[in-house]
Write a protein that holds these residues in place. Structure first.
Motif, PDB file in Angstrom:
ATOM      1  N   PHE A 134       0.832  -1.208   0.000  1.00 44.02           N
ATOM      2  CA  PHE A 134       0.000   0.000   0.000  1.00 44.02           C
ATOM      3  C   PHE A 134       0.869   1.262   0.000  1.00 44.02           C
ATOM      4  O   PHE A 134       0.590   2.229  -0.707  1.00 44.02           O
ATOM      5  N   SER A 135       1.945   1.232   0.775  1.00 43.18           N
ATOM      6  CA  SER A 135       2.858   2.383   0.831  1.00 43.18           C
ATOM      7  C   SER A 135       3.508   2.637  -0.519  1.00 43.18           C
ATOM      8  O   SER A 135       3.634   3.787  -0.961  1.00 43.18           O
ATOM      9  N   LEU A 136       3.916   1.553  -1.192  1.00 43.83           N
ATOM     10  CA  LEU A 136       4.532   1.696  -2.518  1.00 43.83           C
ATOM     11  C   LEU A 136       3.540   2.263  -3.532  1.00 43.83           C
ATOM     12  O   LEU A 136       3.896   3.139  -4.335  1.00 43.83           O
ATOM     13  N   VAL A 137       2.304   1.765  -3.498  1.00 39.45           N
ATOM     14  CA  VAL A 137       1.282   2.251  -4.430  1.00 39.45           C
ATOM     15  C   VAL A 137       0.993   3.725  -4.170  1.00 39.45           C
ATOM     16  O   VAL A 137       0.876   4.533  -5.100  1.00 39.45           O
ATOM     17  N   THR A 138       0.885   4.092  -2.888  1.00 40.63           N
ATOM     18  CA  THR A 138       0.613   5.486  -2.529  1.00 40.63           C
ATOM     19  C   THR A 138       1.738   6.401  -2.999  1.00 40.63           C
ATOM     20  O   THR A 138       1.496   7.483  -3.555  1.00 40.63           O
ATOM     21  N   LEU A 139       2.985   5.969  -2.796  1.00 33.16           N
ATOM     22  CA  LEU A 139       4.142   6.758  -3.242  1.00 33.16           C
ATOM     23  C   LEU A 139       4.146   6.889  -4.768  1.00 33.16           C
ATOM     24  O   LEU A 139       4.427   7.973  -5.300  1.00 33.16           O
ATOM     25  N   PHE A 140       3.805   5.795  -5.454  1.00 33.54           N
ATOM     26  CA  PHE A 140       3.765   5.831  -6.915  1.00 33.54           C
ATOM     27  C   PHE A 140       2.710   6.833  -7.404  1.00 33.54           C
ATOM     28  O   PHE A 140       2.972   7.645  -8.291  1.00 33.54           O
ATOM     29  N   ILE A 213     -16.229  -0.189  -5.285  1.00 36.29           N
ATOM     30  CA  ILE A 213     -14.939   0.508  -5.407  1.00 36.29           C
ATOM     31  C   ILE A 213     -15.156   1.922  -5.939  1.00 36.29           C
ATOM     32  O   ILE A 213     -14.555   2.887  -5.446  1.00 36.29           O
ATOM     33  N   LEU A 214     -16.027   2.054  -6.940  1.00 34.56           N
ATOM     34  CA  LEU A 214     -16.302   3.372  -7.520  1.00 34.56           C
ATOM     35  C   LEU A 214     -16.938   4.304  -6.492  1.00 34.56           C
ATOM     36  O   LEU A 214     -16.561   5.475  -6.372  1.00 34.56           O
ATOM     37  N   VAL A 215     -17.892   3.789  -5.712  1.00 34.47           N
ATOM     38  CA  VAL A 215     -18.559   4.595  -4.686  1.00 34.47           C
ATOM     39  C   VAL A 215     -17.556   5.037  -3.619  1.00 34.47           C
ATOM     40  O   VAL A 215     -17.592   6.173  -3.142  1.00 34.47           O
ATOM     41  N   ALA A 216     -16.646   4.131  -3.250  1.00 31.86           N
ATOM     42  CA  ALA A 216     -15.632   4.481  -2.247  1.00 31.86           C
ATOM     43  C   ALA A 216     -14.808   5.679  -2.691  1.00 31.86           C
ATOM     44  O   ALA A 216     -14.535   6.595  -1.909  1.00 31.86           O
ATOM     45  N   VAL A 217     -14.437   5.670  -3.965  1.00 35.58           N
ATOM     46  CA  VAL A 217     -13.628   6.767  -4.502  1.00 35.58           C
ATOM     47  C   VAL A 217     -14.421   8.071  -4.532  1.00 35.58           C
ATOM     48  O   VAL A 217     -13.924   9.131  -4.155  1.00 35.58           O
ATOM     49  N   ILE A 218     -15.661   8.000  -4.980  1.00 37.07           N
ATOM     50  CA  ILE A 218     -16.483   9.205  -5.110  1.00 37.07           C
ATOM     51  C   ILE A 218     -16.801   9.799  -3.740  1.00 37.07           C
ATOM     52  O   ILE A 218     -16.707  11.015  -3.531  1.00 37.07           O
ATOM     53  N   VAL A 219     -17.162   8.949  -2.782  1.00 40.73           N
ATOM     54  CA  VAL A 219     -17.503   9.427  -1.433  1.00 40.73           C
ATOM     55  C   VAL A 219     -16.266   9.997  -0.741  1.00 40.73           C
ATOM     56  O   VAL A 219     -16.315  11.040  -0.087  1.00 40.73           O
ATOM     57  N   GLY A 220     -15.121   9.302  -0.901  1.00 37.25           N
ATOM     58  CA  GLY A 220     -13.903   9.754  -0.225  1.00 37.25           C
ATOM     59  C   GLY A 220     -13.278  10.986  -0.848  1.00 37.25           C
ATOM     60  O   GLY A 220     -12.628  11.771  -0.156  1.00 37.25           O
ATOM     61  N   GLY A 221     -13.493  11.158  -2.143  1.00 37.81           N
ATOM     62  CA  GLY A 221     -12.877  12.278  -2.862  1.00 37.81           C
ATOM     63  C   GLY A 221     -12.037  11.741  -3.998  1.00 37.81           C
ATOM     64  O   GLY A 221     -10.959  11.193  -3.773  1.00 37.81           O
ATOM     65  N   SER A 222     -12.548  11.876  -5.213  1.00 36.29           N
ATOM     66  CA  SER A 222     -11.947  11.187  -6.350  1.00 36.29           C
ATOM     67  C   SER A 222     -10.583  11.732  -6.762  1.00 36.29           C
ATOM     68  O   SER A 222      -9.773  11.001  -7.323  1.00 36.29           O
ATOM     69  N   ALA A 223     -10.308  12.992  -6.495  1.00 35.92           N
ATOM     70  CA  ALA A 223      -9.021  13.579  -6.899  1.00 35.92           C
ATOM     71  C   ALA A 223      -8.215  14.004  -5.685  1.00 35.92           C
ATOM     72  O   ALA A 223      -7.495  14.980  -5.695  1.00 35.92           O
ATOM     73  N   MET A 224      -8.319  13.209  -4.604  1.00 31.28           N
ATOM     74  CA  MET A 224      -7.578  13.480  -3.369  1.00 31.28           C
ATOM     75  C   MET A 224      -6.768  12.245  -3.007  1.00 31.28           C
ATOM     76  O   MET A 224      -7.259  11.128  -3.117  1.00 31.28           O
ATOM     77  N   MET A 225      -5.549  12.434  -2.542  1.00 30.64           N
ATOM     78  CA  MET A 225      -4.728  11.295  -2.115  1.00 30.64           C
ATOM     79  C   MET A 225      -5.385  10.529  -0.980  1.00 30.64           C
ATOM     80  O   MET A 225      -5.302   9.308  -0.900  1.00 30.64           O
ATOM     81  N   MET A 226      -6.078  11.239  -0.098  1.00 25.89           N
ATOM     82  CA  MET A 226      -6.729  10.589   1.044  1.00 25.89           C
ATOM     83  C   MET A 226      -8.104  10.036   0.685  1.00 25.89           C
ATOM     84  O   MET A 226      -8.715   9.343   1.504  1.00 25.89           O
TER      85      MET A 226
END
Length: 229
Positions: A134-140, A213-226
């Motif tokens: 997860f850390s590697l993916v986040t850094l990438f 997965i799509l809903v998770a991204v939209i609810v969390g913020g689609s263009a945010m690292m967090m």
């Protein structure tokens, strides 16, 4: 084990965030890439006994290859047509793993204890492996979206005609985003199978995986690292 599954879904959401958040494309078929990753790794471990590190890399490459081939077709579509096309892909993968005997259908594939670099992993050890990945993916992703490629993708998302007039190749960059997105999601699929040591069509043929997965991204913020986290 539960925390490992949380990390798996975060990584899958990070994969789709590249496409939805930073490129502006909506895919409802990433559950298909999750299934490709899970089954590629499960079959490799079952029939060849490879280390899970090799299986994860192979799963990511397989999902990325499918993403590249599908991108050649789907990226000629836009808006709801793209979403419907990717949804059809998820349906196709679900039907395939349900009905082709090689994938063992709803009976599923049971996996042996996870071995990483020859060392048998406990649930706690596997969690730290997932945390490292997860850390590697986040850094990438952090580096990717701040590179010239990431800026080109966001330019296409925000003002497609203006970006093209400045020399940004629309098809090339969106193809790259689609392939990278599929690759990350495929790796998440491999990790999801290893986390429970079981892969079944009852789980991976469910198209609601894609929606979740799509809903998770939209609810969390689609263009945010967090956002995916």
């Amino acid at each position: 084990n539960q925390l490992s599954l949380v990390l798996v879904y975060i990584i899958a959401a990070q994969g789709i965030s590249i496409l939805t958040g930073y490129t502006g494309l909506v895919s409802v078929g990433h559950g298909g890439f999750l299934a490709i990753g899970a089954y590629t790794s499960a079959l490799l471990v079952k029939y060849t006994g490879v280390d899970i590190a090799i299986a994860i890399v192979a799963s990511a490459c397989m999902a990325g290859a499918f993403g590249f081939m599908l991108g050649l077709v789907f990226l000629r579509l836009s808006g709801p047509f793209l979403a419907i096309g990717t949804l059809g892909f998820a349906f196709f993968i679900g039907t395939l793993i349900n009905n082709v005997p090689f994938f063992e259908g709803r009976e599923g594939i049971s996996l042996p204890a996870n071995k990483f670099m020859g060392v048998v992993l406990s649930d706690v050890s596997f969690y730290f492996l997932g945390l490292g990945f997860f850390s590697l993916v986040t850094l990438f992703i952090f580096s990717f979206v701040r590179s010239s490629v990431g800026r080109s993708l966001m330019a296409l998302r925000d003002a497609e005609k203006a970006a093209q007039s400045c020399g940004v190749n629309r098809f090339f960059y969106r193809m790259l985003a689609f392939t990278v997105s599929a690759t990350i999601t495929g790796a998440a699929g491999a990790l999801s199978g290893f986390s429970v040591r079981y892969v079944s069509a009852e789980v991976y043929s469910d198209i609601w995986y894609s929606v979740d997965i799509l809903v998770a991204v939209i609810v969390g913020g689609s263009a945010m690292m967090m956002g995916p986290i």
